[in-house]
Design a protein around this motif. Structure first.
Motif, PDB file in Angstrom:
ATOM      1  N   GLN A 113      16.648   8.183  -6.415  1.00  0.00           N
ATOM      2  CA  GLN A 113      17.683   9.040  -5.818  1.00  0.00           C
ATOM      3  C   GLN A 113      17.961   8.578  -4.409  1.00  0.00           C
ATOM      4  O   GLN A 113      17.426   9.131  -3.467  1.00  0.00           O
ATOM      5  N   PRO A 114      18.792   7.634  -4.133  1.00  0.00           N
ATOM      6  CA  PRO A 114      19.535   6.806  -5.079  1.00  0.00           C
ATOM      7  C   PRO A 114      18.699   5.619  -5.555  1.00  0.00           C
ATOM      8  O   PRO A 114      17.681   5.303  -4.954  1.00  0.00           O
ATOM      9  N   GLN A 115      19.155   4.992  -6.595  1.00  0.00           N
ATOM     10  CA  GLN A 115      18.406   3.867  -7.138  1.00  0.00           C
ATOM     11  C   GLN A 115      18.903   2.553  -6.544  1.00  0.00           C
ATOM     12  O   GLN A 115      19.844   1.941  -7.037  1.00  0.00           O
ATOM     13  N   TRP A 116      18.251   2.133  -5.454  1.00  0.00           N
ATOM     14  CA  TRP A 116      18.680   0.913  -4.766  1.00  0.00           C
ATOM     15  C   TRP A 116      18.383  -0.316  -5.623  1.00  0.00           C
ATOM     16  O   TRP A 116      19.168  -1.250  -5.687  1.00  0.00           O
ATOM     17  N   TYR A 133       0.809  -1.218   0.000  1.00  0.00           N
ATOM     18  CA  TYR A 133       0.000   0.000   0.000  1.00  0.00           C
ATOM     19  C   TYR A 133       0.843   1.269   0.000  1.00  0.00           C
ATOM     20  O   TYR A 133       0.301   2.363   0.081  1.00  0.00           O
ATOM     21  N   CYS A 134       2.170   1.129  -0.059  1.00  0.00           N
ATOM     22  CA  CYS A 134       3.017   2.334  -0.052  1.00  0.00           C
ATOM     23  C   CYS A 134       2.650   3.211  -1.243  1.00  0.00           C
ATOM     24  O   CYS A 134       2.426   2.713  -2.341  1.00  0.00           O
ATOM     25  N   ARG A 135       2.588   4.539  -0.997  1.00  0.00           N
ATOM     26  CA  ARG A 135       2.304   5.462  -2.091  1.00  0.00           C
ATOM     27  C   ARG A 135       3.454   5.442  -3.101  1.00  0.00           C
ATOM     28  O   ARG A 135       3.255   5.603  -4.292  1.00  0.00           O
ATOM     29  N   ARG A 136       4.659   5.300  -2.542  1.00  0.00           N
ATOM     30  CA  ARG A 136       5.802   5.199  -3.433  1.00  0.00           C
ATOM     31  C   ARG A 136       6.596   3.959  -3.028  1.00  0.00           C
ATOM     32  O   ARG A 136       7.094   3.869  -1.906  1.00  0.00           O
ATOM     33  N   HIS A 152       9.807  -7.569   2.392  1.00  0.00           N
ATOM     34  CA  HIS A 152       8.784  -6.622   2.831  1.00  0.00           C
ATOM     35  C   HIS A 152       7.487  -7.326   3.223  1.00  0.00           C
ATOM     36  O   HIS A 152       6.654  -6.753   3.901  1.00  0.00           O
ATOM     37  N   PHE A 199      13.803  -0.052   8.948  1.00  0.00           N
ATOM     38  CA  PHE A 199      12.480  -0.654   8.997  1.00  0.00           C
ATOM     39  C   PHE A 199      11.564  -0.135   7.895  1.00  0.00           C
ATOM     40  O   PHE A 199      10.728  -0.866   7.377  1.00  0.00           O
ATOM     41  N   ILE A 239       9.650   1.300  -2.909  1.00  0.00           N
ATOM     42  CA  ILE A 239      11.108   1.484  -2.876  1.00  0.00           C
ATOM     43  C   ILE A 239      11.733   1.273  -4.262  1.00  0.00           C
ATOM     44  O   ILE A 239      12.738   1.877  -4.603  1.00  0.00           O
ATOM     45  N   VAL A 275      12.167   4.394  -6.201  1.00  0.00           N
ATOM     46  CA  VAL A 275      13.087   5.423  -5.713  1.00  0.00           C
ATOM     47  C   VAL A 275      14.289   5.456  -6.655  1.00  0.00           C
ATOM     48  O   VAL A 275      14.921   4.424  -6.871  1.00  0.00           O
ATOM     49  N   ALA A 291       8.546  -5.024  13.731  1.00  0.00           N
ATOM     50  CA  ALA A 291       8.671  -3.715  14.359  1.00  0.00           C
ATOM     51  C   ALA A 291       8.633  -3.829  15.871  1.00  0.00           C
ATOM     52  O   ALA A 291       8.975  -2.900  16.570  1.00  0.00           O
ATOM     53  N   ALA A 337       3.842   6.026   4.341  1.00  0.00           N
ATOM     54  CA  ALA A 337       2.601   5.282   4.120  1.00  0.00           C
ATOM     55  C   ALA A 337       1.778   5.190   5.404  1.00  0.00           C
ATOM     56  O   ALA A 337       0.682   4.654   5.409  1.00  0.00           O
TER      57      ALA A 337
END
Lengths: 276, 657
Positions: free
Chosen positions: A190-193, A180-183, A213, B634, A185, A188, A264, B587
């Protein structure tokens, strides 16, 4: 009255009374045995809802669509047990508020659709326990055992071959309620992992990042697997990660909505086998 | 355009002997962006630092890499040098080519290659460094001392004496700790109670010390200068403010046969009790596991006896208090090892085999025998006592590997006390070595041997059994190479000092490290012996390692000095290495909120102009953030970055390899 008709009329009632603003269910699909999501906003639209053994998608994916729930209004959704597991995870991860979701629960066993009692997530507390001890589908378990028997180099070769097919279409990500992340990984730069091109390294990077993840977060609904256009058996990876997390932390993702996310949170008696 | 200065240190021979520094300089000079590259024997020296400063000024450097030792050694040194030359101190990076390279490799050619890689990688990082400013945080100038033994009392008195407030927390009903149990103390043989009780009284009467007995630290949050401690005050069932300490309730309590913990089970106490006569505060507690009322719902004789209204309250509950403190001194002490693991010594099986601590109680004037040394089994005065040293210490197979440090001395003391109280008695001491390093210590053990007739036998005991009322001790005299058999009336085991049973769990709760045994770790064994790796938390006494009274007291004063040093400032400068969240991409899963060990992350609402909620995001409080980076690793959406260790910097470092 069959379950389909019962849920249709209940959905119509919820919509006409204004109790919910939207019902997310299943409608007719492109072929006789396929179903696609149906978003009913009026009692009339709810007449098109279909519920049969072909309704296999995990509709929680649509709950996390940007902005859907920020107005605090309720949404009803058709969910199988794996969808209820997903919903538990989404609630635990603050993506959905429990009181905003009305559940039309159902199970499919031997091509028969049966209703699940309860409309609110708190009504499904017992289901979590049941799922925890349930055995995974034989097809998944047998294949996973076959892979485990291969040894690490054999498995590496297997996955290299599987990932070589990946075209980085990210259909797995789109289908997954946990993505559900808006962006993401992977977007990404900058930098491009994560390398974006579809060569073996980039494909490995993407699929491994996604596996990590999902560790301790996958509800095993199989949406990614079904969505993959090149048939990479993604659910085997998630199955294995789920097993690792269960063995290490005695944790079953989505068992309840008040679980602390396993990676977490921290307990005094967590195993520390990685510390030499 | 980046202008980076690279300074390659030889560290005498430490680096130069194993890394070809000339080659390193040549290779790094060619790296894009490197303006100056120099080598020198000791860059940390004054002339070395001058070279760095001059190079910054003359070449207008935008960043500096010192290829030398670990940043833990000299990062501060070179940051200061940079600042003095007008460069932001956070534009410095240390390339660790000593601990990470020259010290751990033997192949010079390959080590040189690695040193080049490490240095280049830091050059790439420093190009992306940003000017940072230290964060100022206020210091709460109040200390929390955990543990009310001699170490805790000393630390509290020293801090309070300098005018700062102290909260002294003790979990037992009285302060005093193990020292209050001792009879006389080596090497001067002054009575333990006589020298300790004035300190206990001073502590409780001190206007700057708040003593909380029968209390435990539940939780510690925060960071140096700004800790929050939650303390559980266990219910005494006696109102500490009303009680006059008359002792009537203790007199009348019908439950009289409870083995006293303070007397090591050699004497009894009542269910409502103070652990010992000189207890501070002199207020009893009710042991609910023994109290007739708590067991059967009937009795309350103590309450009926008590002259003060509502002083004894059976409905009393535990209460919690929160204190803001700037520093914490951990002085939680030790316990003695359970000696039943030595079946051959018969502890727990034979009543007259006792521990050294029990012997202290027998020899103590306030003890169960009023200072007359009697056998626990039949009350007879023993004619021969066998002392077994290292009954647990220095024994990797069954006991602990380390030396408990105090046993040689207290065993000599026991032999002396016995000789003074029973002139005809014989003390036979089995020992491995006599370790008597300390002021007046060797003289003390010699006195035990020469003046008080202690008979030392070098060797171990293999078996102990009872025969005709005697304890037959079989061992070996390794100097004579012969087995010995002694018929003793009493056997005293010099048991090992071990950490408190909950030492590990407590360390995790307050966030400090411990060693393989559970003793608390100091930040540096030699140079920072009273600090922990957690800033603002200090150590003293036997919770760190076995210690005698002089050492515990010295360490307590040292810890107090550290606390007072911290309290000498109103503001504390903190590293600006803190995390920040990108609102746009967060998020809102709030895994970071849970993962943060410092509770530095909160949830923040983002609203539109009409006040409607758009979304919730994580928000780092820079005052609380310690820059550990847990949240960064994390965060799945990669929305958290750490100043000084940004994604861009780390990525550049990796890609330069």
């Amino acid at each position: 009255m069959g379950i389909q008709e019962q849920y249709r009329s209940e959905a119509a009632e919820l919509l006409s009374s204004g109790e919910v603003k939207l019902v997310i269910g299943f409608g007719a699909g492109s072929t006789a045995d396929r179903r696609r999501p149906l978003f009913a906003r009026t009692p009339e639209e709810s007449e098109k809802l279909v519920l049969d053994q072909n309704c296999i998608a995990n509709l929680t994916t649509y709950l996390v669509a940007g902005g859907l729930l920020t107005d605090g209004k309720k949404v009803a959704v058709f969910l199988k047990p794996d969808g209820i597991r997903s919903l538990n995870i989404l609630i635990a991860e603050s993506q959905v508020k429990a009181e905003q979701v009305v559940i039309f629960g159902f199970a499919i066993e031997n091509n028969e659709v049966t209703p699940l009692e309860g409309r609110s997530i708190s009504d499904f507390a017992k289901l979590g326990e049941k799922l925890r001890t349930a055995t995974p589908p034989p097809s998944v378990q047998e294949e996973a055992e076959r892979l485990e028997a291969m040894g690490s180099s054999g498995r590496f070769e297997y996955w290299k071959e599987q990932f070589s097919k990946c075209i980085k279409c990210y259909a797995c990500r789109q289908a997954c309620p946990m993505c559900y992340c808006r962006r993401c990984i992977v977007d990404v730069n900058q930098p491009q992992w994560v390398s974006t091109s579809s060569h073996t390294l980039g494909n490995f990077e993407w699929n491994l990042v996604r596996a990590f993840h999902l560790a301790g977060r996958c509800a095993a609904c199989g949406a990614c697997d079904r969505a993959c256009p090149v048939n990479i058996p993604l659910r085997l990876i998630n199955y294995r990660m789920g097993k690792e997390v269960k063995e290490a932390f005695d944790y079953f993702a989505g068992e309840s909505s008040d679980q602390n996310p396993v990676l977490a949170s921290f307990r005094q008696d967590d195993p520390e086998t990685f510390i030499l | 355009m980046a202008k980076i200065g690279v300074f390659v240190c030889h560290c005498g021979e430490n680096i130069a002997s194993n890394v070809d520094t000339a080659n390193l300089v040549r290779k790094v000079s060619e790296h894009p962006g490197v303006e100056v590259c120099a080598e020198y024997k000791y860059f940390c020296s004054d002339p070395g630092q001058e070279t760095v400063k001059r190079a910054i000024r003359e070449n207008g450097l935008t960043g500096v890499v010192v290829a030398a030792c670990s940043p833990r050694m000299h990062e501060t040194t070179f940051r200061k040098a940079c600042a003095e030359a007008g460069l932001n101190p956070y534009m410095l990076e240390m390339a660790n080519i000593r601990e990470h390279c020259s010290w751990v490799h033997s192949d010079k050619e390959k080590a040189t290659e690695k040193a080049i890689e490490i240095t280049r990688s830091l050059v790439e990082k420093v190009k992306r460094n940003n000017n940072l400013k230290p964060i100022s945080v206020p210091v709460t100038r109040r200390a929390l001392v955990i543990g009310g033994g001699i170490a805790g009392i000393q630390a509290a008195l020293d801090i309070a004496g300098a005018g700062r407030e102290v909260i002294l927390v003790e979990r037992e009903p009285s302060i005093g700790g193990h020292m209050s149990q001792l009879s006389e103390t080596f090497p001067t043989l002054d009575c333990s109670q006589c020298i300790l009780t004035p300190r206990m009284v001073e502590a409780i009467q001190h206007p700057n010390i708040k003593v909380l007995t029968y209390s435990e630290v539940e939780e510690v949050d925060g960071y140096i200068g700004n800790f929050k401690a939650k303390i559980r005050k266990k219910s005494r069932y006696v109102d500490i403010d009303k009680c006059t300490g008359c002792g009537d309730c203790i007199q009348k309590c019908p439950v009289k046969k409870v083995p006293s913990e303070f007397e090591c089970g050699l004497g009894n106490r009542t269910a409502i009790y103070t652990p010992f006569a000189q207890a501070v505060p002199n207020v009893p507690v009710i042991d609910t596991t023994r109290c007739t009322y708590f067991k059967n719902g009937k009795c309350k004789i103590c309450q009926k006896t008590c002259q003060i209204e509502n002083c004894i309250d059976f409905g009393m509950q535990d209460t919690f208090e929160e204190y803001e403190v700037g520093a914490i001194v951990v002085a939680t002490g030790f316990q003695i090892q359970d000696t039943t693991l030595y079946g051959e010594y018969g502890y727990g099986r034979y009543k007259d085999v006792i521990t050294g601590l029990s012997f202290e109680r027998l020899a103590s004037a306030s003890g169960p025998t009023s200072g007359v040394i009697k056998r626990p089994s039949d009350g007879k005065e023993p004619e021969t006592i066998v002392f077994i040293q290292c009954a647990g210490s220095r024994d990797p197979s069954k006991g602990v590997r380390y030396c408990s440090k105090i046993c040689c001395m207290y065993t000599a003391k026991h032999a002396m006390l016995y000789a003074h109280k029973n002139h005809d008695g014989r003390s036979r001491i089995f020992y491995m070595d006599i370790r008597a390093a300390g002021k007046g210590y060797d003289e003390f053990t010699r006195r035990a041997i020469e003046e008080d007739g202690a008979e030392y036998l070098r060797g171990r005991v293999s078996k102990l059994y009872e025969e005709n009322g005697k304890l037959i001790v079989r061992g070996v005299d390794s100097l004579l190479g012969k087995p010995v058999e002694i018929a003793a009336d009493m056997v005293v085991l010099a048991t090992a000092i071990v950490p408190q049973p909950d030492a590990r769990e407590f360390a995790k709760r307050i966030g400090i490290g411990y060693d393989e045994y559970g003793f608390y770790n100091e930040a540096h064994m030699k140079l920072r012996p009273v600090e922990t790796a957690t800033a603002g938390i200090y150590l003293c006494g036997a919770c760190q390692s076995p210690k005698d009274i002089p050492d515990s007291v010295a360490q307590a004063s040292a810890a107090a000095a550290k606390v007072l040093g911290l309290f000498s400032r109103e503001q504390l400068e903190r590293e600006p290495v803190v995390a920040s969240v990108s609102d746009a991409t967060c998020a809102g899963c709030f895994g970071c909120v849970m993962a943060c060990p410092y509770n530095a992350i909160d949830v923040r609402d983002i609203n539109d102009r009409n006040g409607n909620l758009i979304k919730q995001v994580a928000d780092v409080n820079p005052g609380l953030c310690q820059g550990c980076g847990t949240c960064v690793t994390f965060c799945r959406s990669n929305s958290i970055d750490l100043a000084g260790f940004t994604e861009n910097q780390i990525f550049a470092e990796i890609m330069a390899l």
